[in-house]
Write an enzyme that holds these catalytic residues in place. Structure first.
Site, mmCIF file in Angstrom:
data_model
loop_
_atom_site.group_PDB
_atom_site.id
_atom_site.type_symbol
_atom_site.label_atom_id
_atom_site.label_comp_id
_atom_site.label_asym_id
_atom_site.label_seq_id
_atom_site.Cartn_x
_atom_site.Cartn_y
_atom_site.Cartn_z
ATOM 1 C CG HIS A 1 64.869 -4.609 41.882
ATOM 2 N ND1 HIS A 1 64.743 -5.976 41.855
ATOM 3 C CD2 HIS A 1 65.628 -4.291 40.782
ATOM 4 C CE1 HIS A 1 65.407 -6.457 40.803
ATOM 5 N NE2 HIS A 1 65.956 -5.461 40.159
ATOM 6 C CG HIS B 1 65.452 -4.681 32.864
ATOM 7 N ND1 HIS B 1 65.102 -5.968 32.524
ATOM 8 C CD2 HIS B 1 65.969 -4.747 34.113
ATOM 9 C CE1 HIS B 1 65.418 -6.778 33.536
ATOM 10 N NE2 HIS B 1 65.949 -6.065 34.511
ATOM 11 C CG HIS C 1 70.433 -4.365 40.914
ATOM 12 N ND1 HIS C 1 71.024 -5.362 40.178
ATOM 13 C CD2 HIS C 1 69.147 -4.329 40.507
ATOM 14 C CE1 HIS C 1 70.137 -5.895 39.343
ATOM 15 N NE2 HIS C 1 68.973 -5.288 39.536
ATOM 16 C CG ASP D 1 62.765 -5.745 37.684
ATOM 17 O OD1 ASP D 1 61.573 -5.549 37.994
ATOM 18 O OD2 ASP D 1 63.361 -6.815 37.895
ATOM 19 C CG ASP D 2 67.048 -2.576 37.269
ATOM 20 O OD1 ASP D 2 66.780 -3.246 38.280
ATOM 21 O OD2 ASP D 2 67.660 -3.027 36.292
HETATM 22 ZN ZN ZN Z 1 67.217 -5.400 38.472
#
Ligand code: ZN
Length: 247
Positions: free
Chosen positions: A107, A203, A111, A56-57
């Site tokens: 995503h 992450h 955020h 993620d991210d």
């Molecule tokens: Zn995230």
């Protein structure tokens, strides 16, 4: 006197009911395998030894190449749930992920916690990110993962209207500070919880996650030793559809 105490009781009861409702909504907003509308997946039901690694991210300029090099070394395809704003800031890194053949997922743009956003904000967060991901050349399916895993009413509604699957996870070693502190504990947590159809969340894109990046090669090696094949989210979902159709 008697009347006053009756009112106190009623008000206390009303406060308790409101608190219970708020706690219930808060719990509902973070459930991994249930939402009010549309399809949600935290793992798939299969006997095949397949697992999806999801990151993620980002993408960030600092760590994308390092992550891609590890995946390339092992010949693993993973799924990157990227943030639209960061795709726009680092288009060449987003493009490297696409060119290496990995799956990209949406995503959100900025955020936020999306559980209380208006339908317009939800649409904006998702559609701008879709456009940014398409602009770097990605043509595959685009699943959605909510920031912080949070969703309540408008987000699931939007996703159902647009036939999008919400992809959550069932293995998240970084939630526990004592596990996240040591690469070996991260590896062990993944191994202890891995089962056919699992979705692992890590992450890797920020400086604070050095231990997760260090754990990644060993996670791949150890899962393979146990007979697992590492696949993208779309491949994982198609295994599930195949299994269900074959029954
Ligand atoms: Zn995230």
């Amino acid at each position: 006197m008697k009347r006053a105490s009756k009112w106190i009781l009623r008000i206390t009861l009303a406060i308790l009911i409101i608190m219970a409702a708020l706690i219930g909504l808060w719990q509902l907003s973070k459930m991994r395998s249930y939402q009010l509308f549309g399809e949600i997946v935290s793992s798939v039901d299969t006997h095949e030894k397949v697992i999806a690694l999801t990151f993620d991210d980002g993408p960030t300029a600092a760590y994308t190449n390092e992550i891609l090099a590890i995946l390339d070394q092992y010949g693993v395809k993973a799924t990157f749930f990227v943030i639209g704003r960061e795709v726009e800031e680092n288009p060449e890194h987003a493009r490297s992920i696409v060119e290496a053949g990995h799956e990209l997922g949406n995503h959100s743009w900025s955020h936020p916690n999306m559980s209380l956003l208006s339908l317009d904000r939800v649409a904006d967060e998702i559609e701008r990110t879709d456009a940014a991901i398409r602009a770097v050349g990605y043509e595959g399916e685009l699943h959605f993962r909510p920031p912080f895993g949070k969703k309540l009413l408008t987000l699931p509604w939007y996703l159902r209207q647009h036939n999008r699957t919400t992809v959550m996870w069932d293995i998240e070693p970084e939630t526990y500070a004592e596990i996240a502190a040591e690469p070996s504990r991260i590896v062990q947590h993944v191994l202890d919880n891995a089962r056919p159809g699992s979705i692992v969340l890590l992450h890797l894109m920020y400086e604070s996650r050095e231990t997760s990046r260090q754990a990644l090669p060993t996670i791949i090696e150890r899962l393979r030793e146990q007979g697992y094949k590492l696949v993208t989210v779309s491949e994982l979902l198609s295994v599930s559809a195949f299994a269900a159709g074959g029954r």
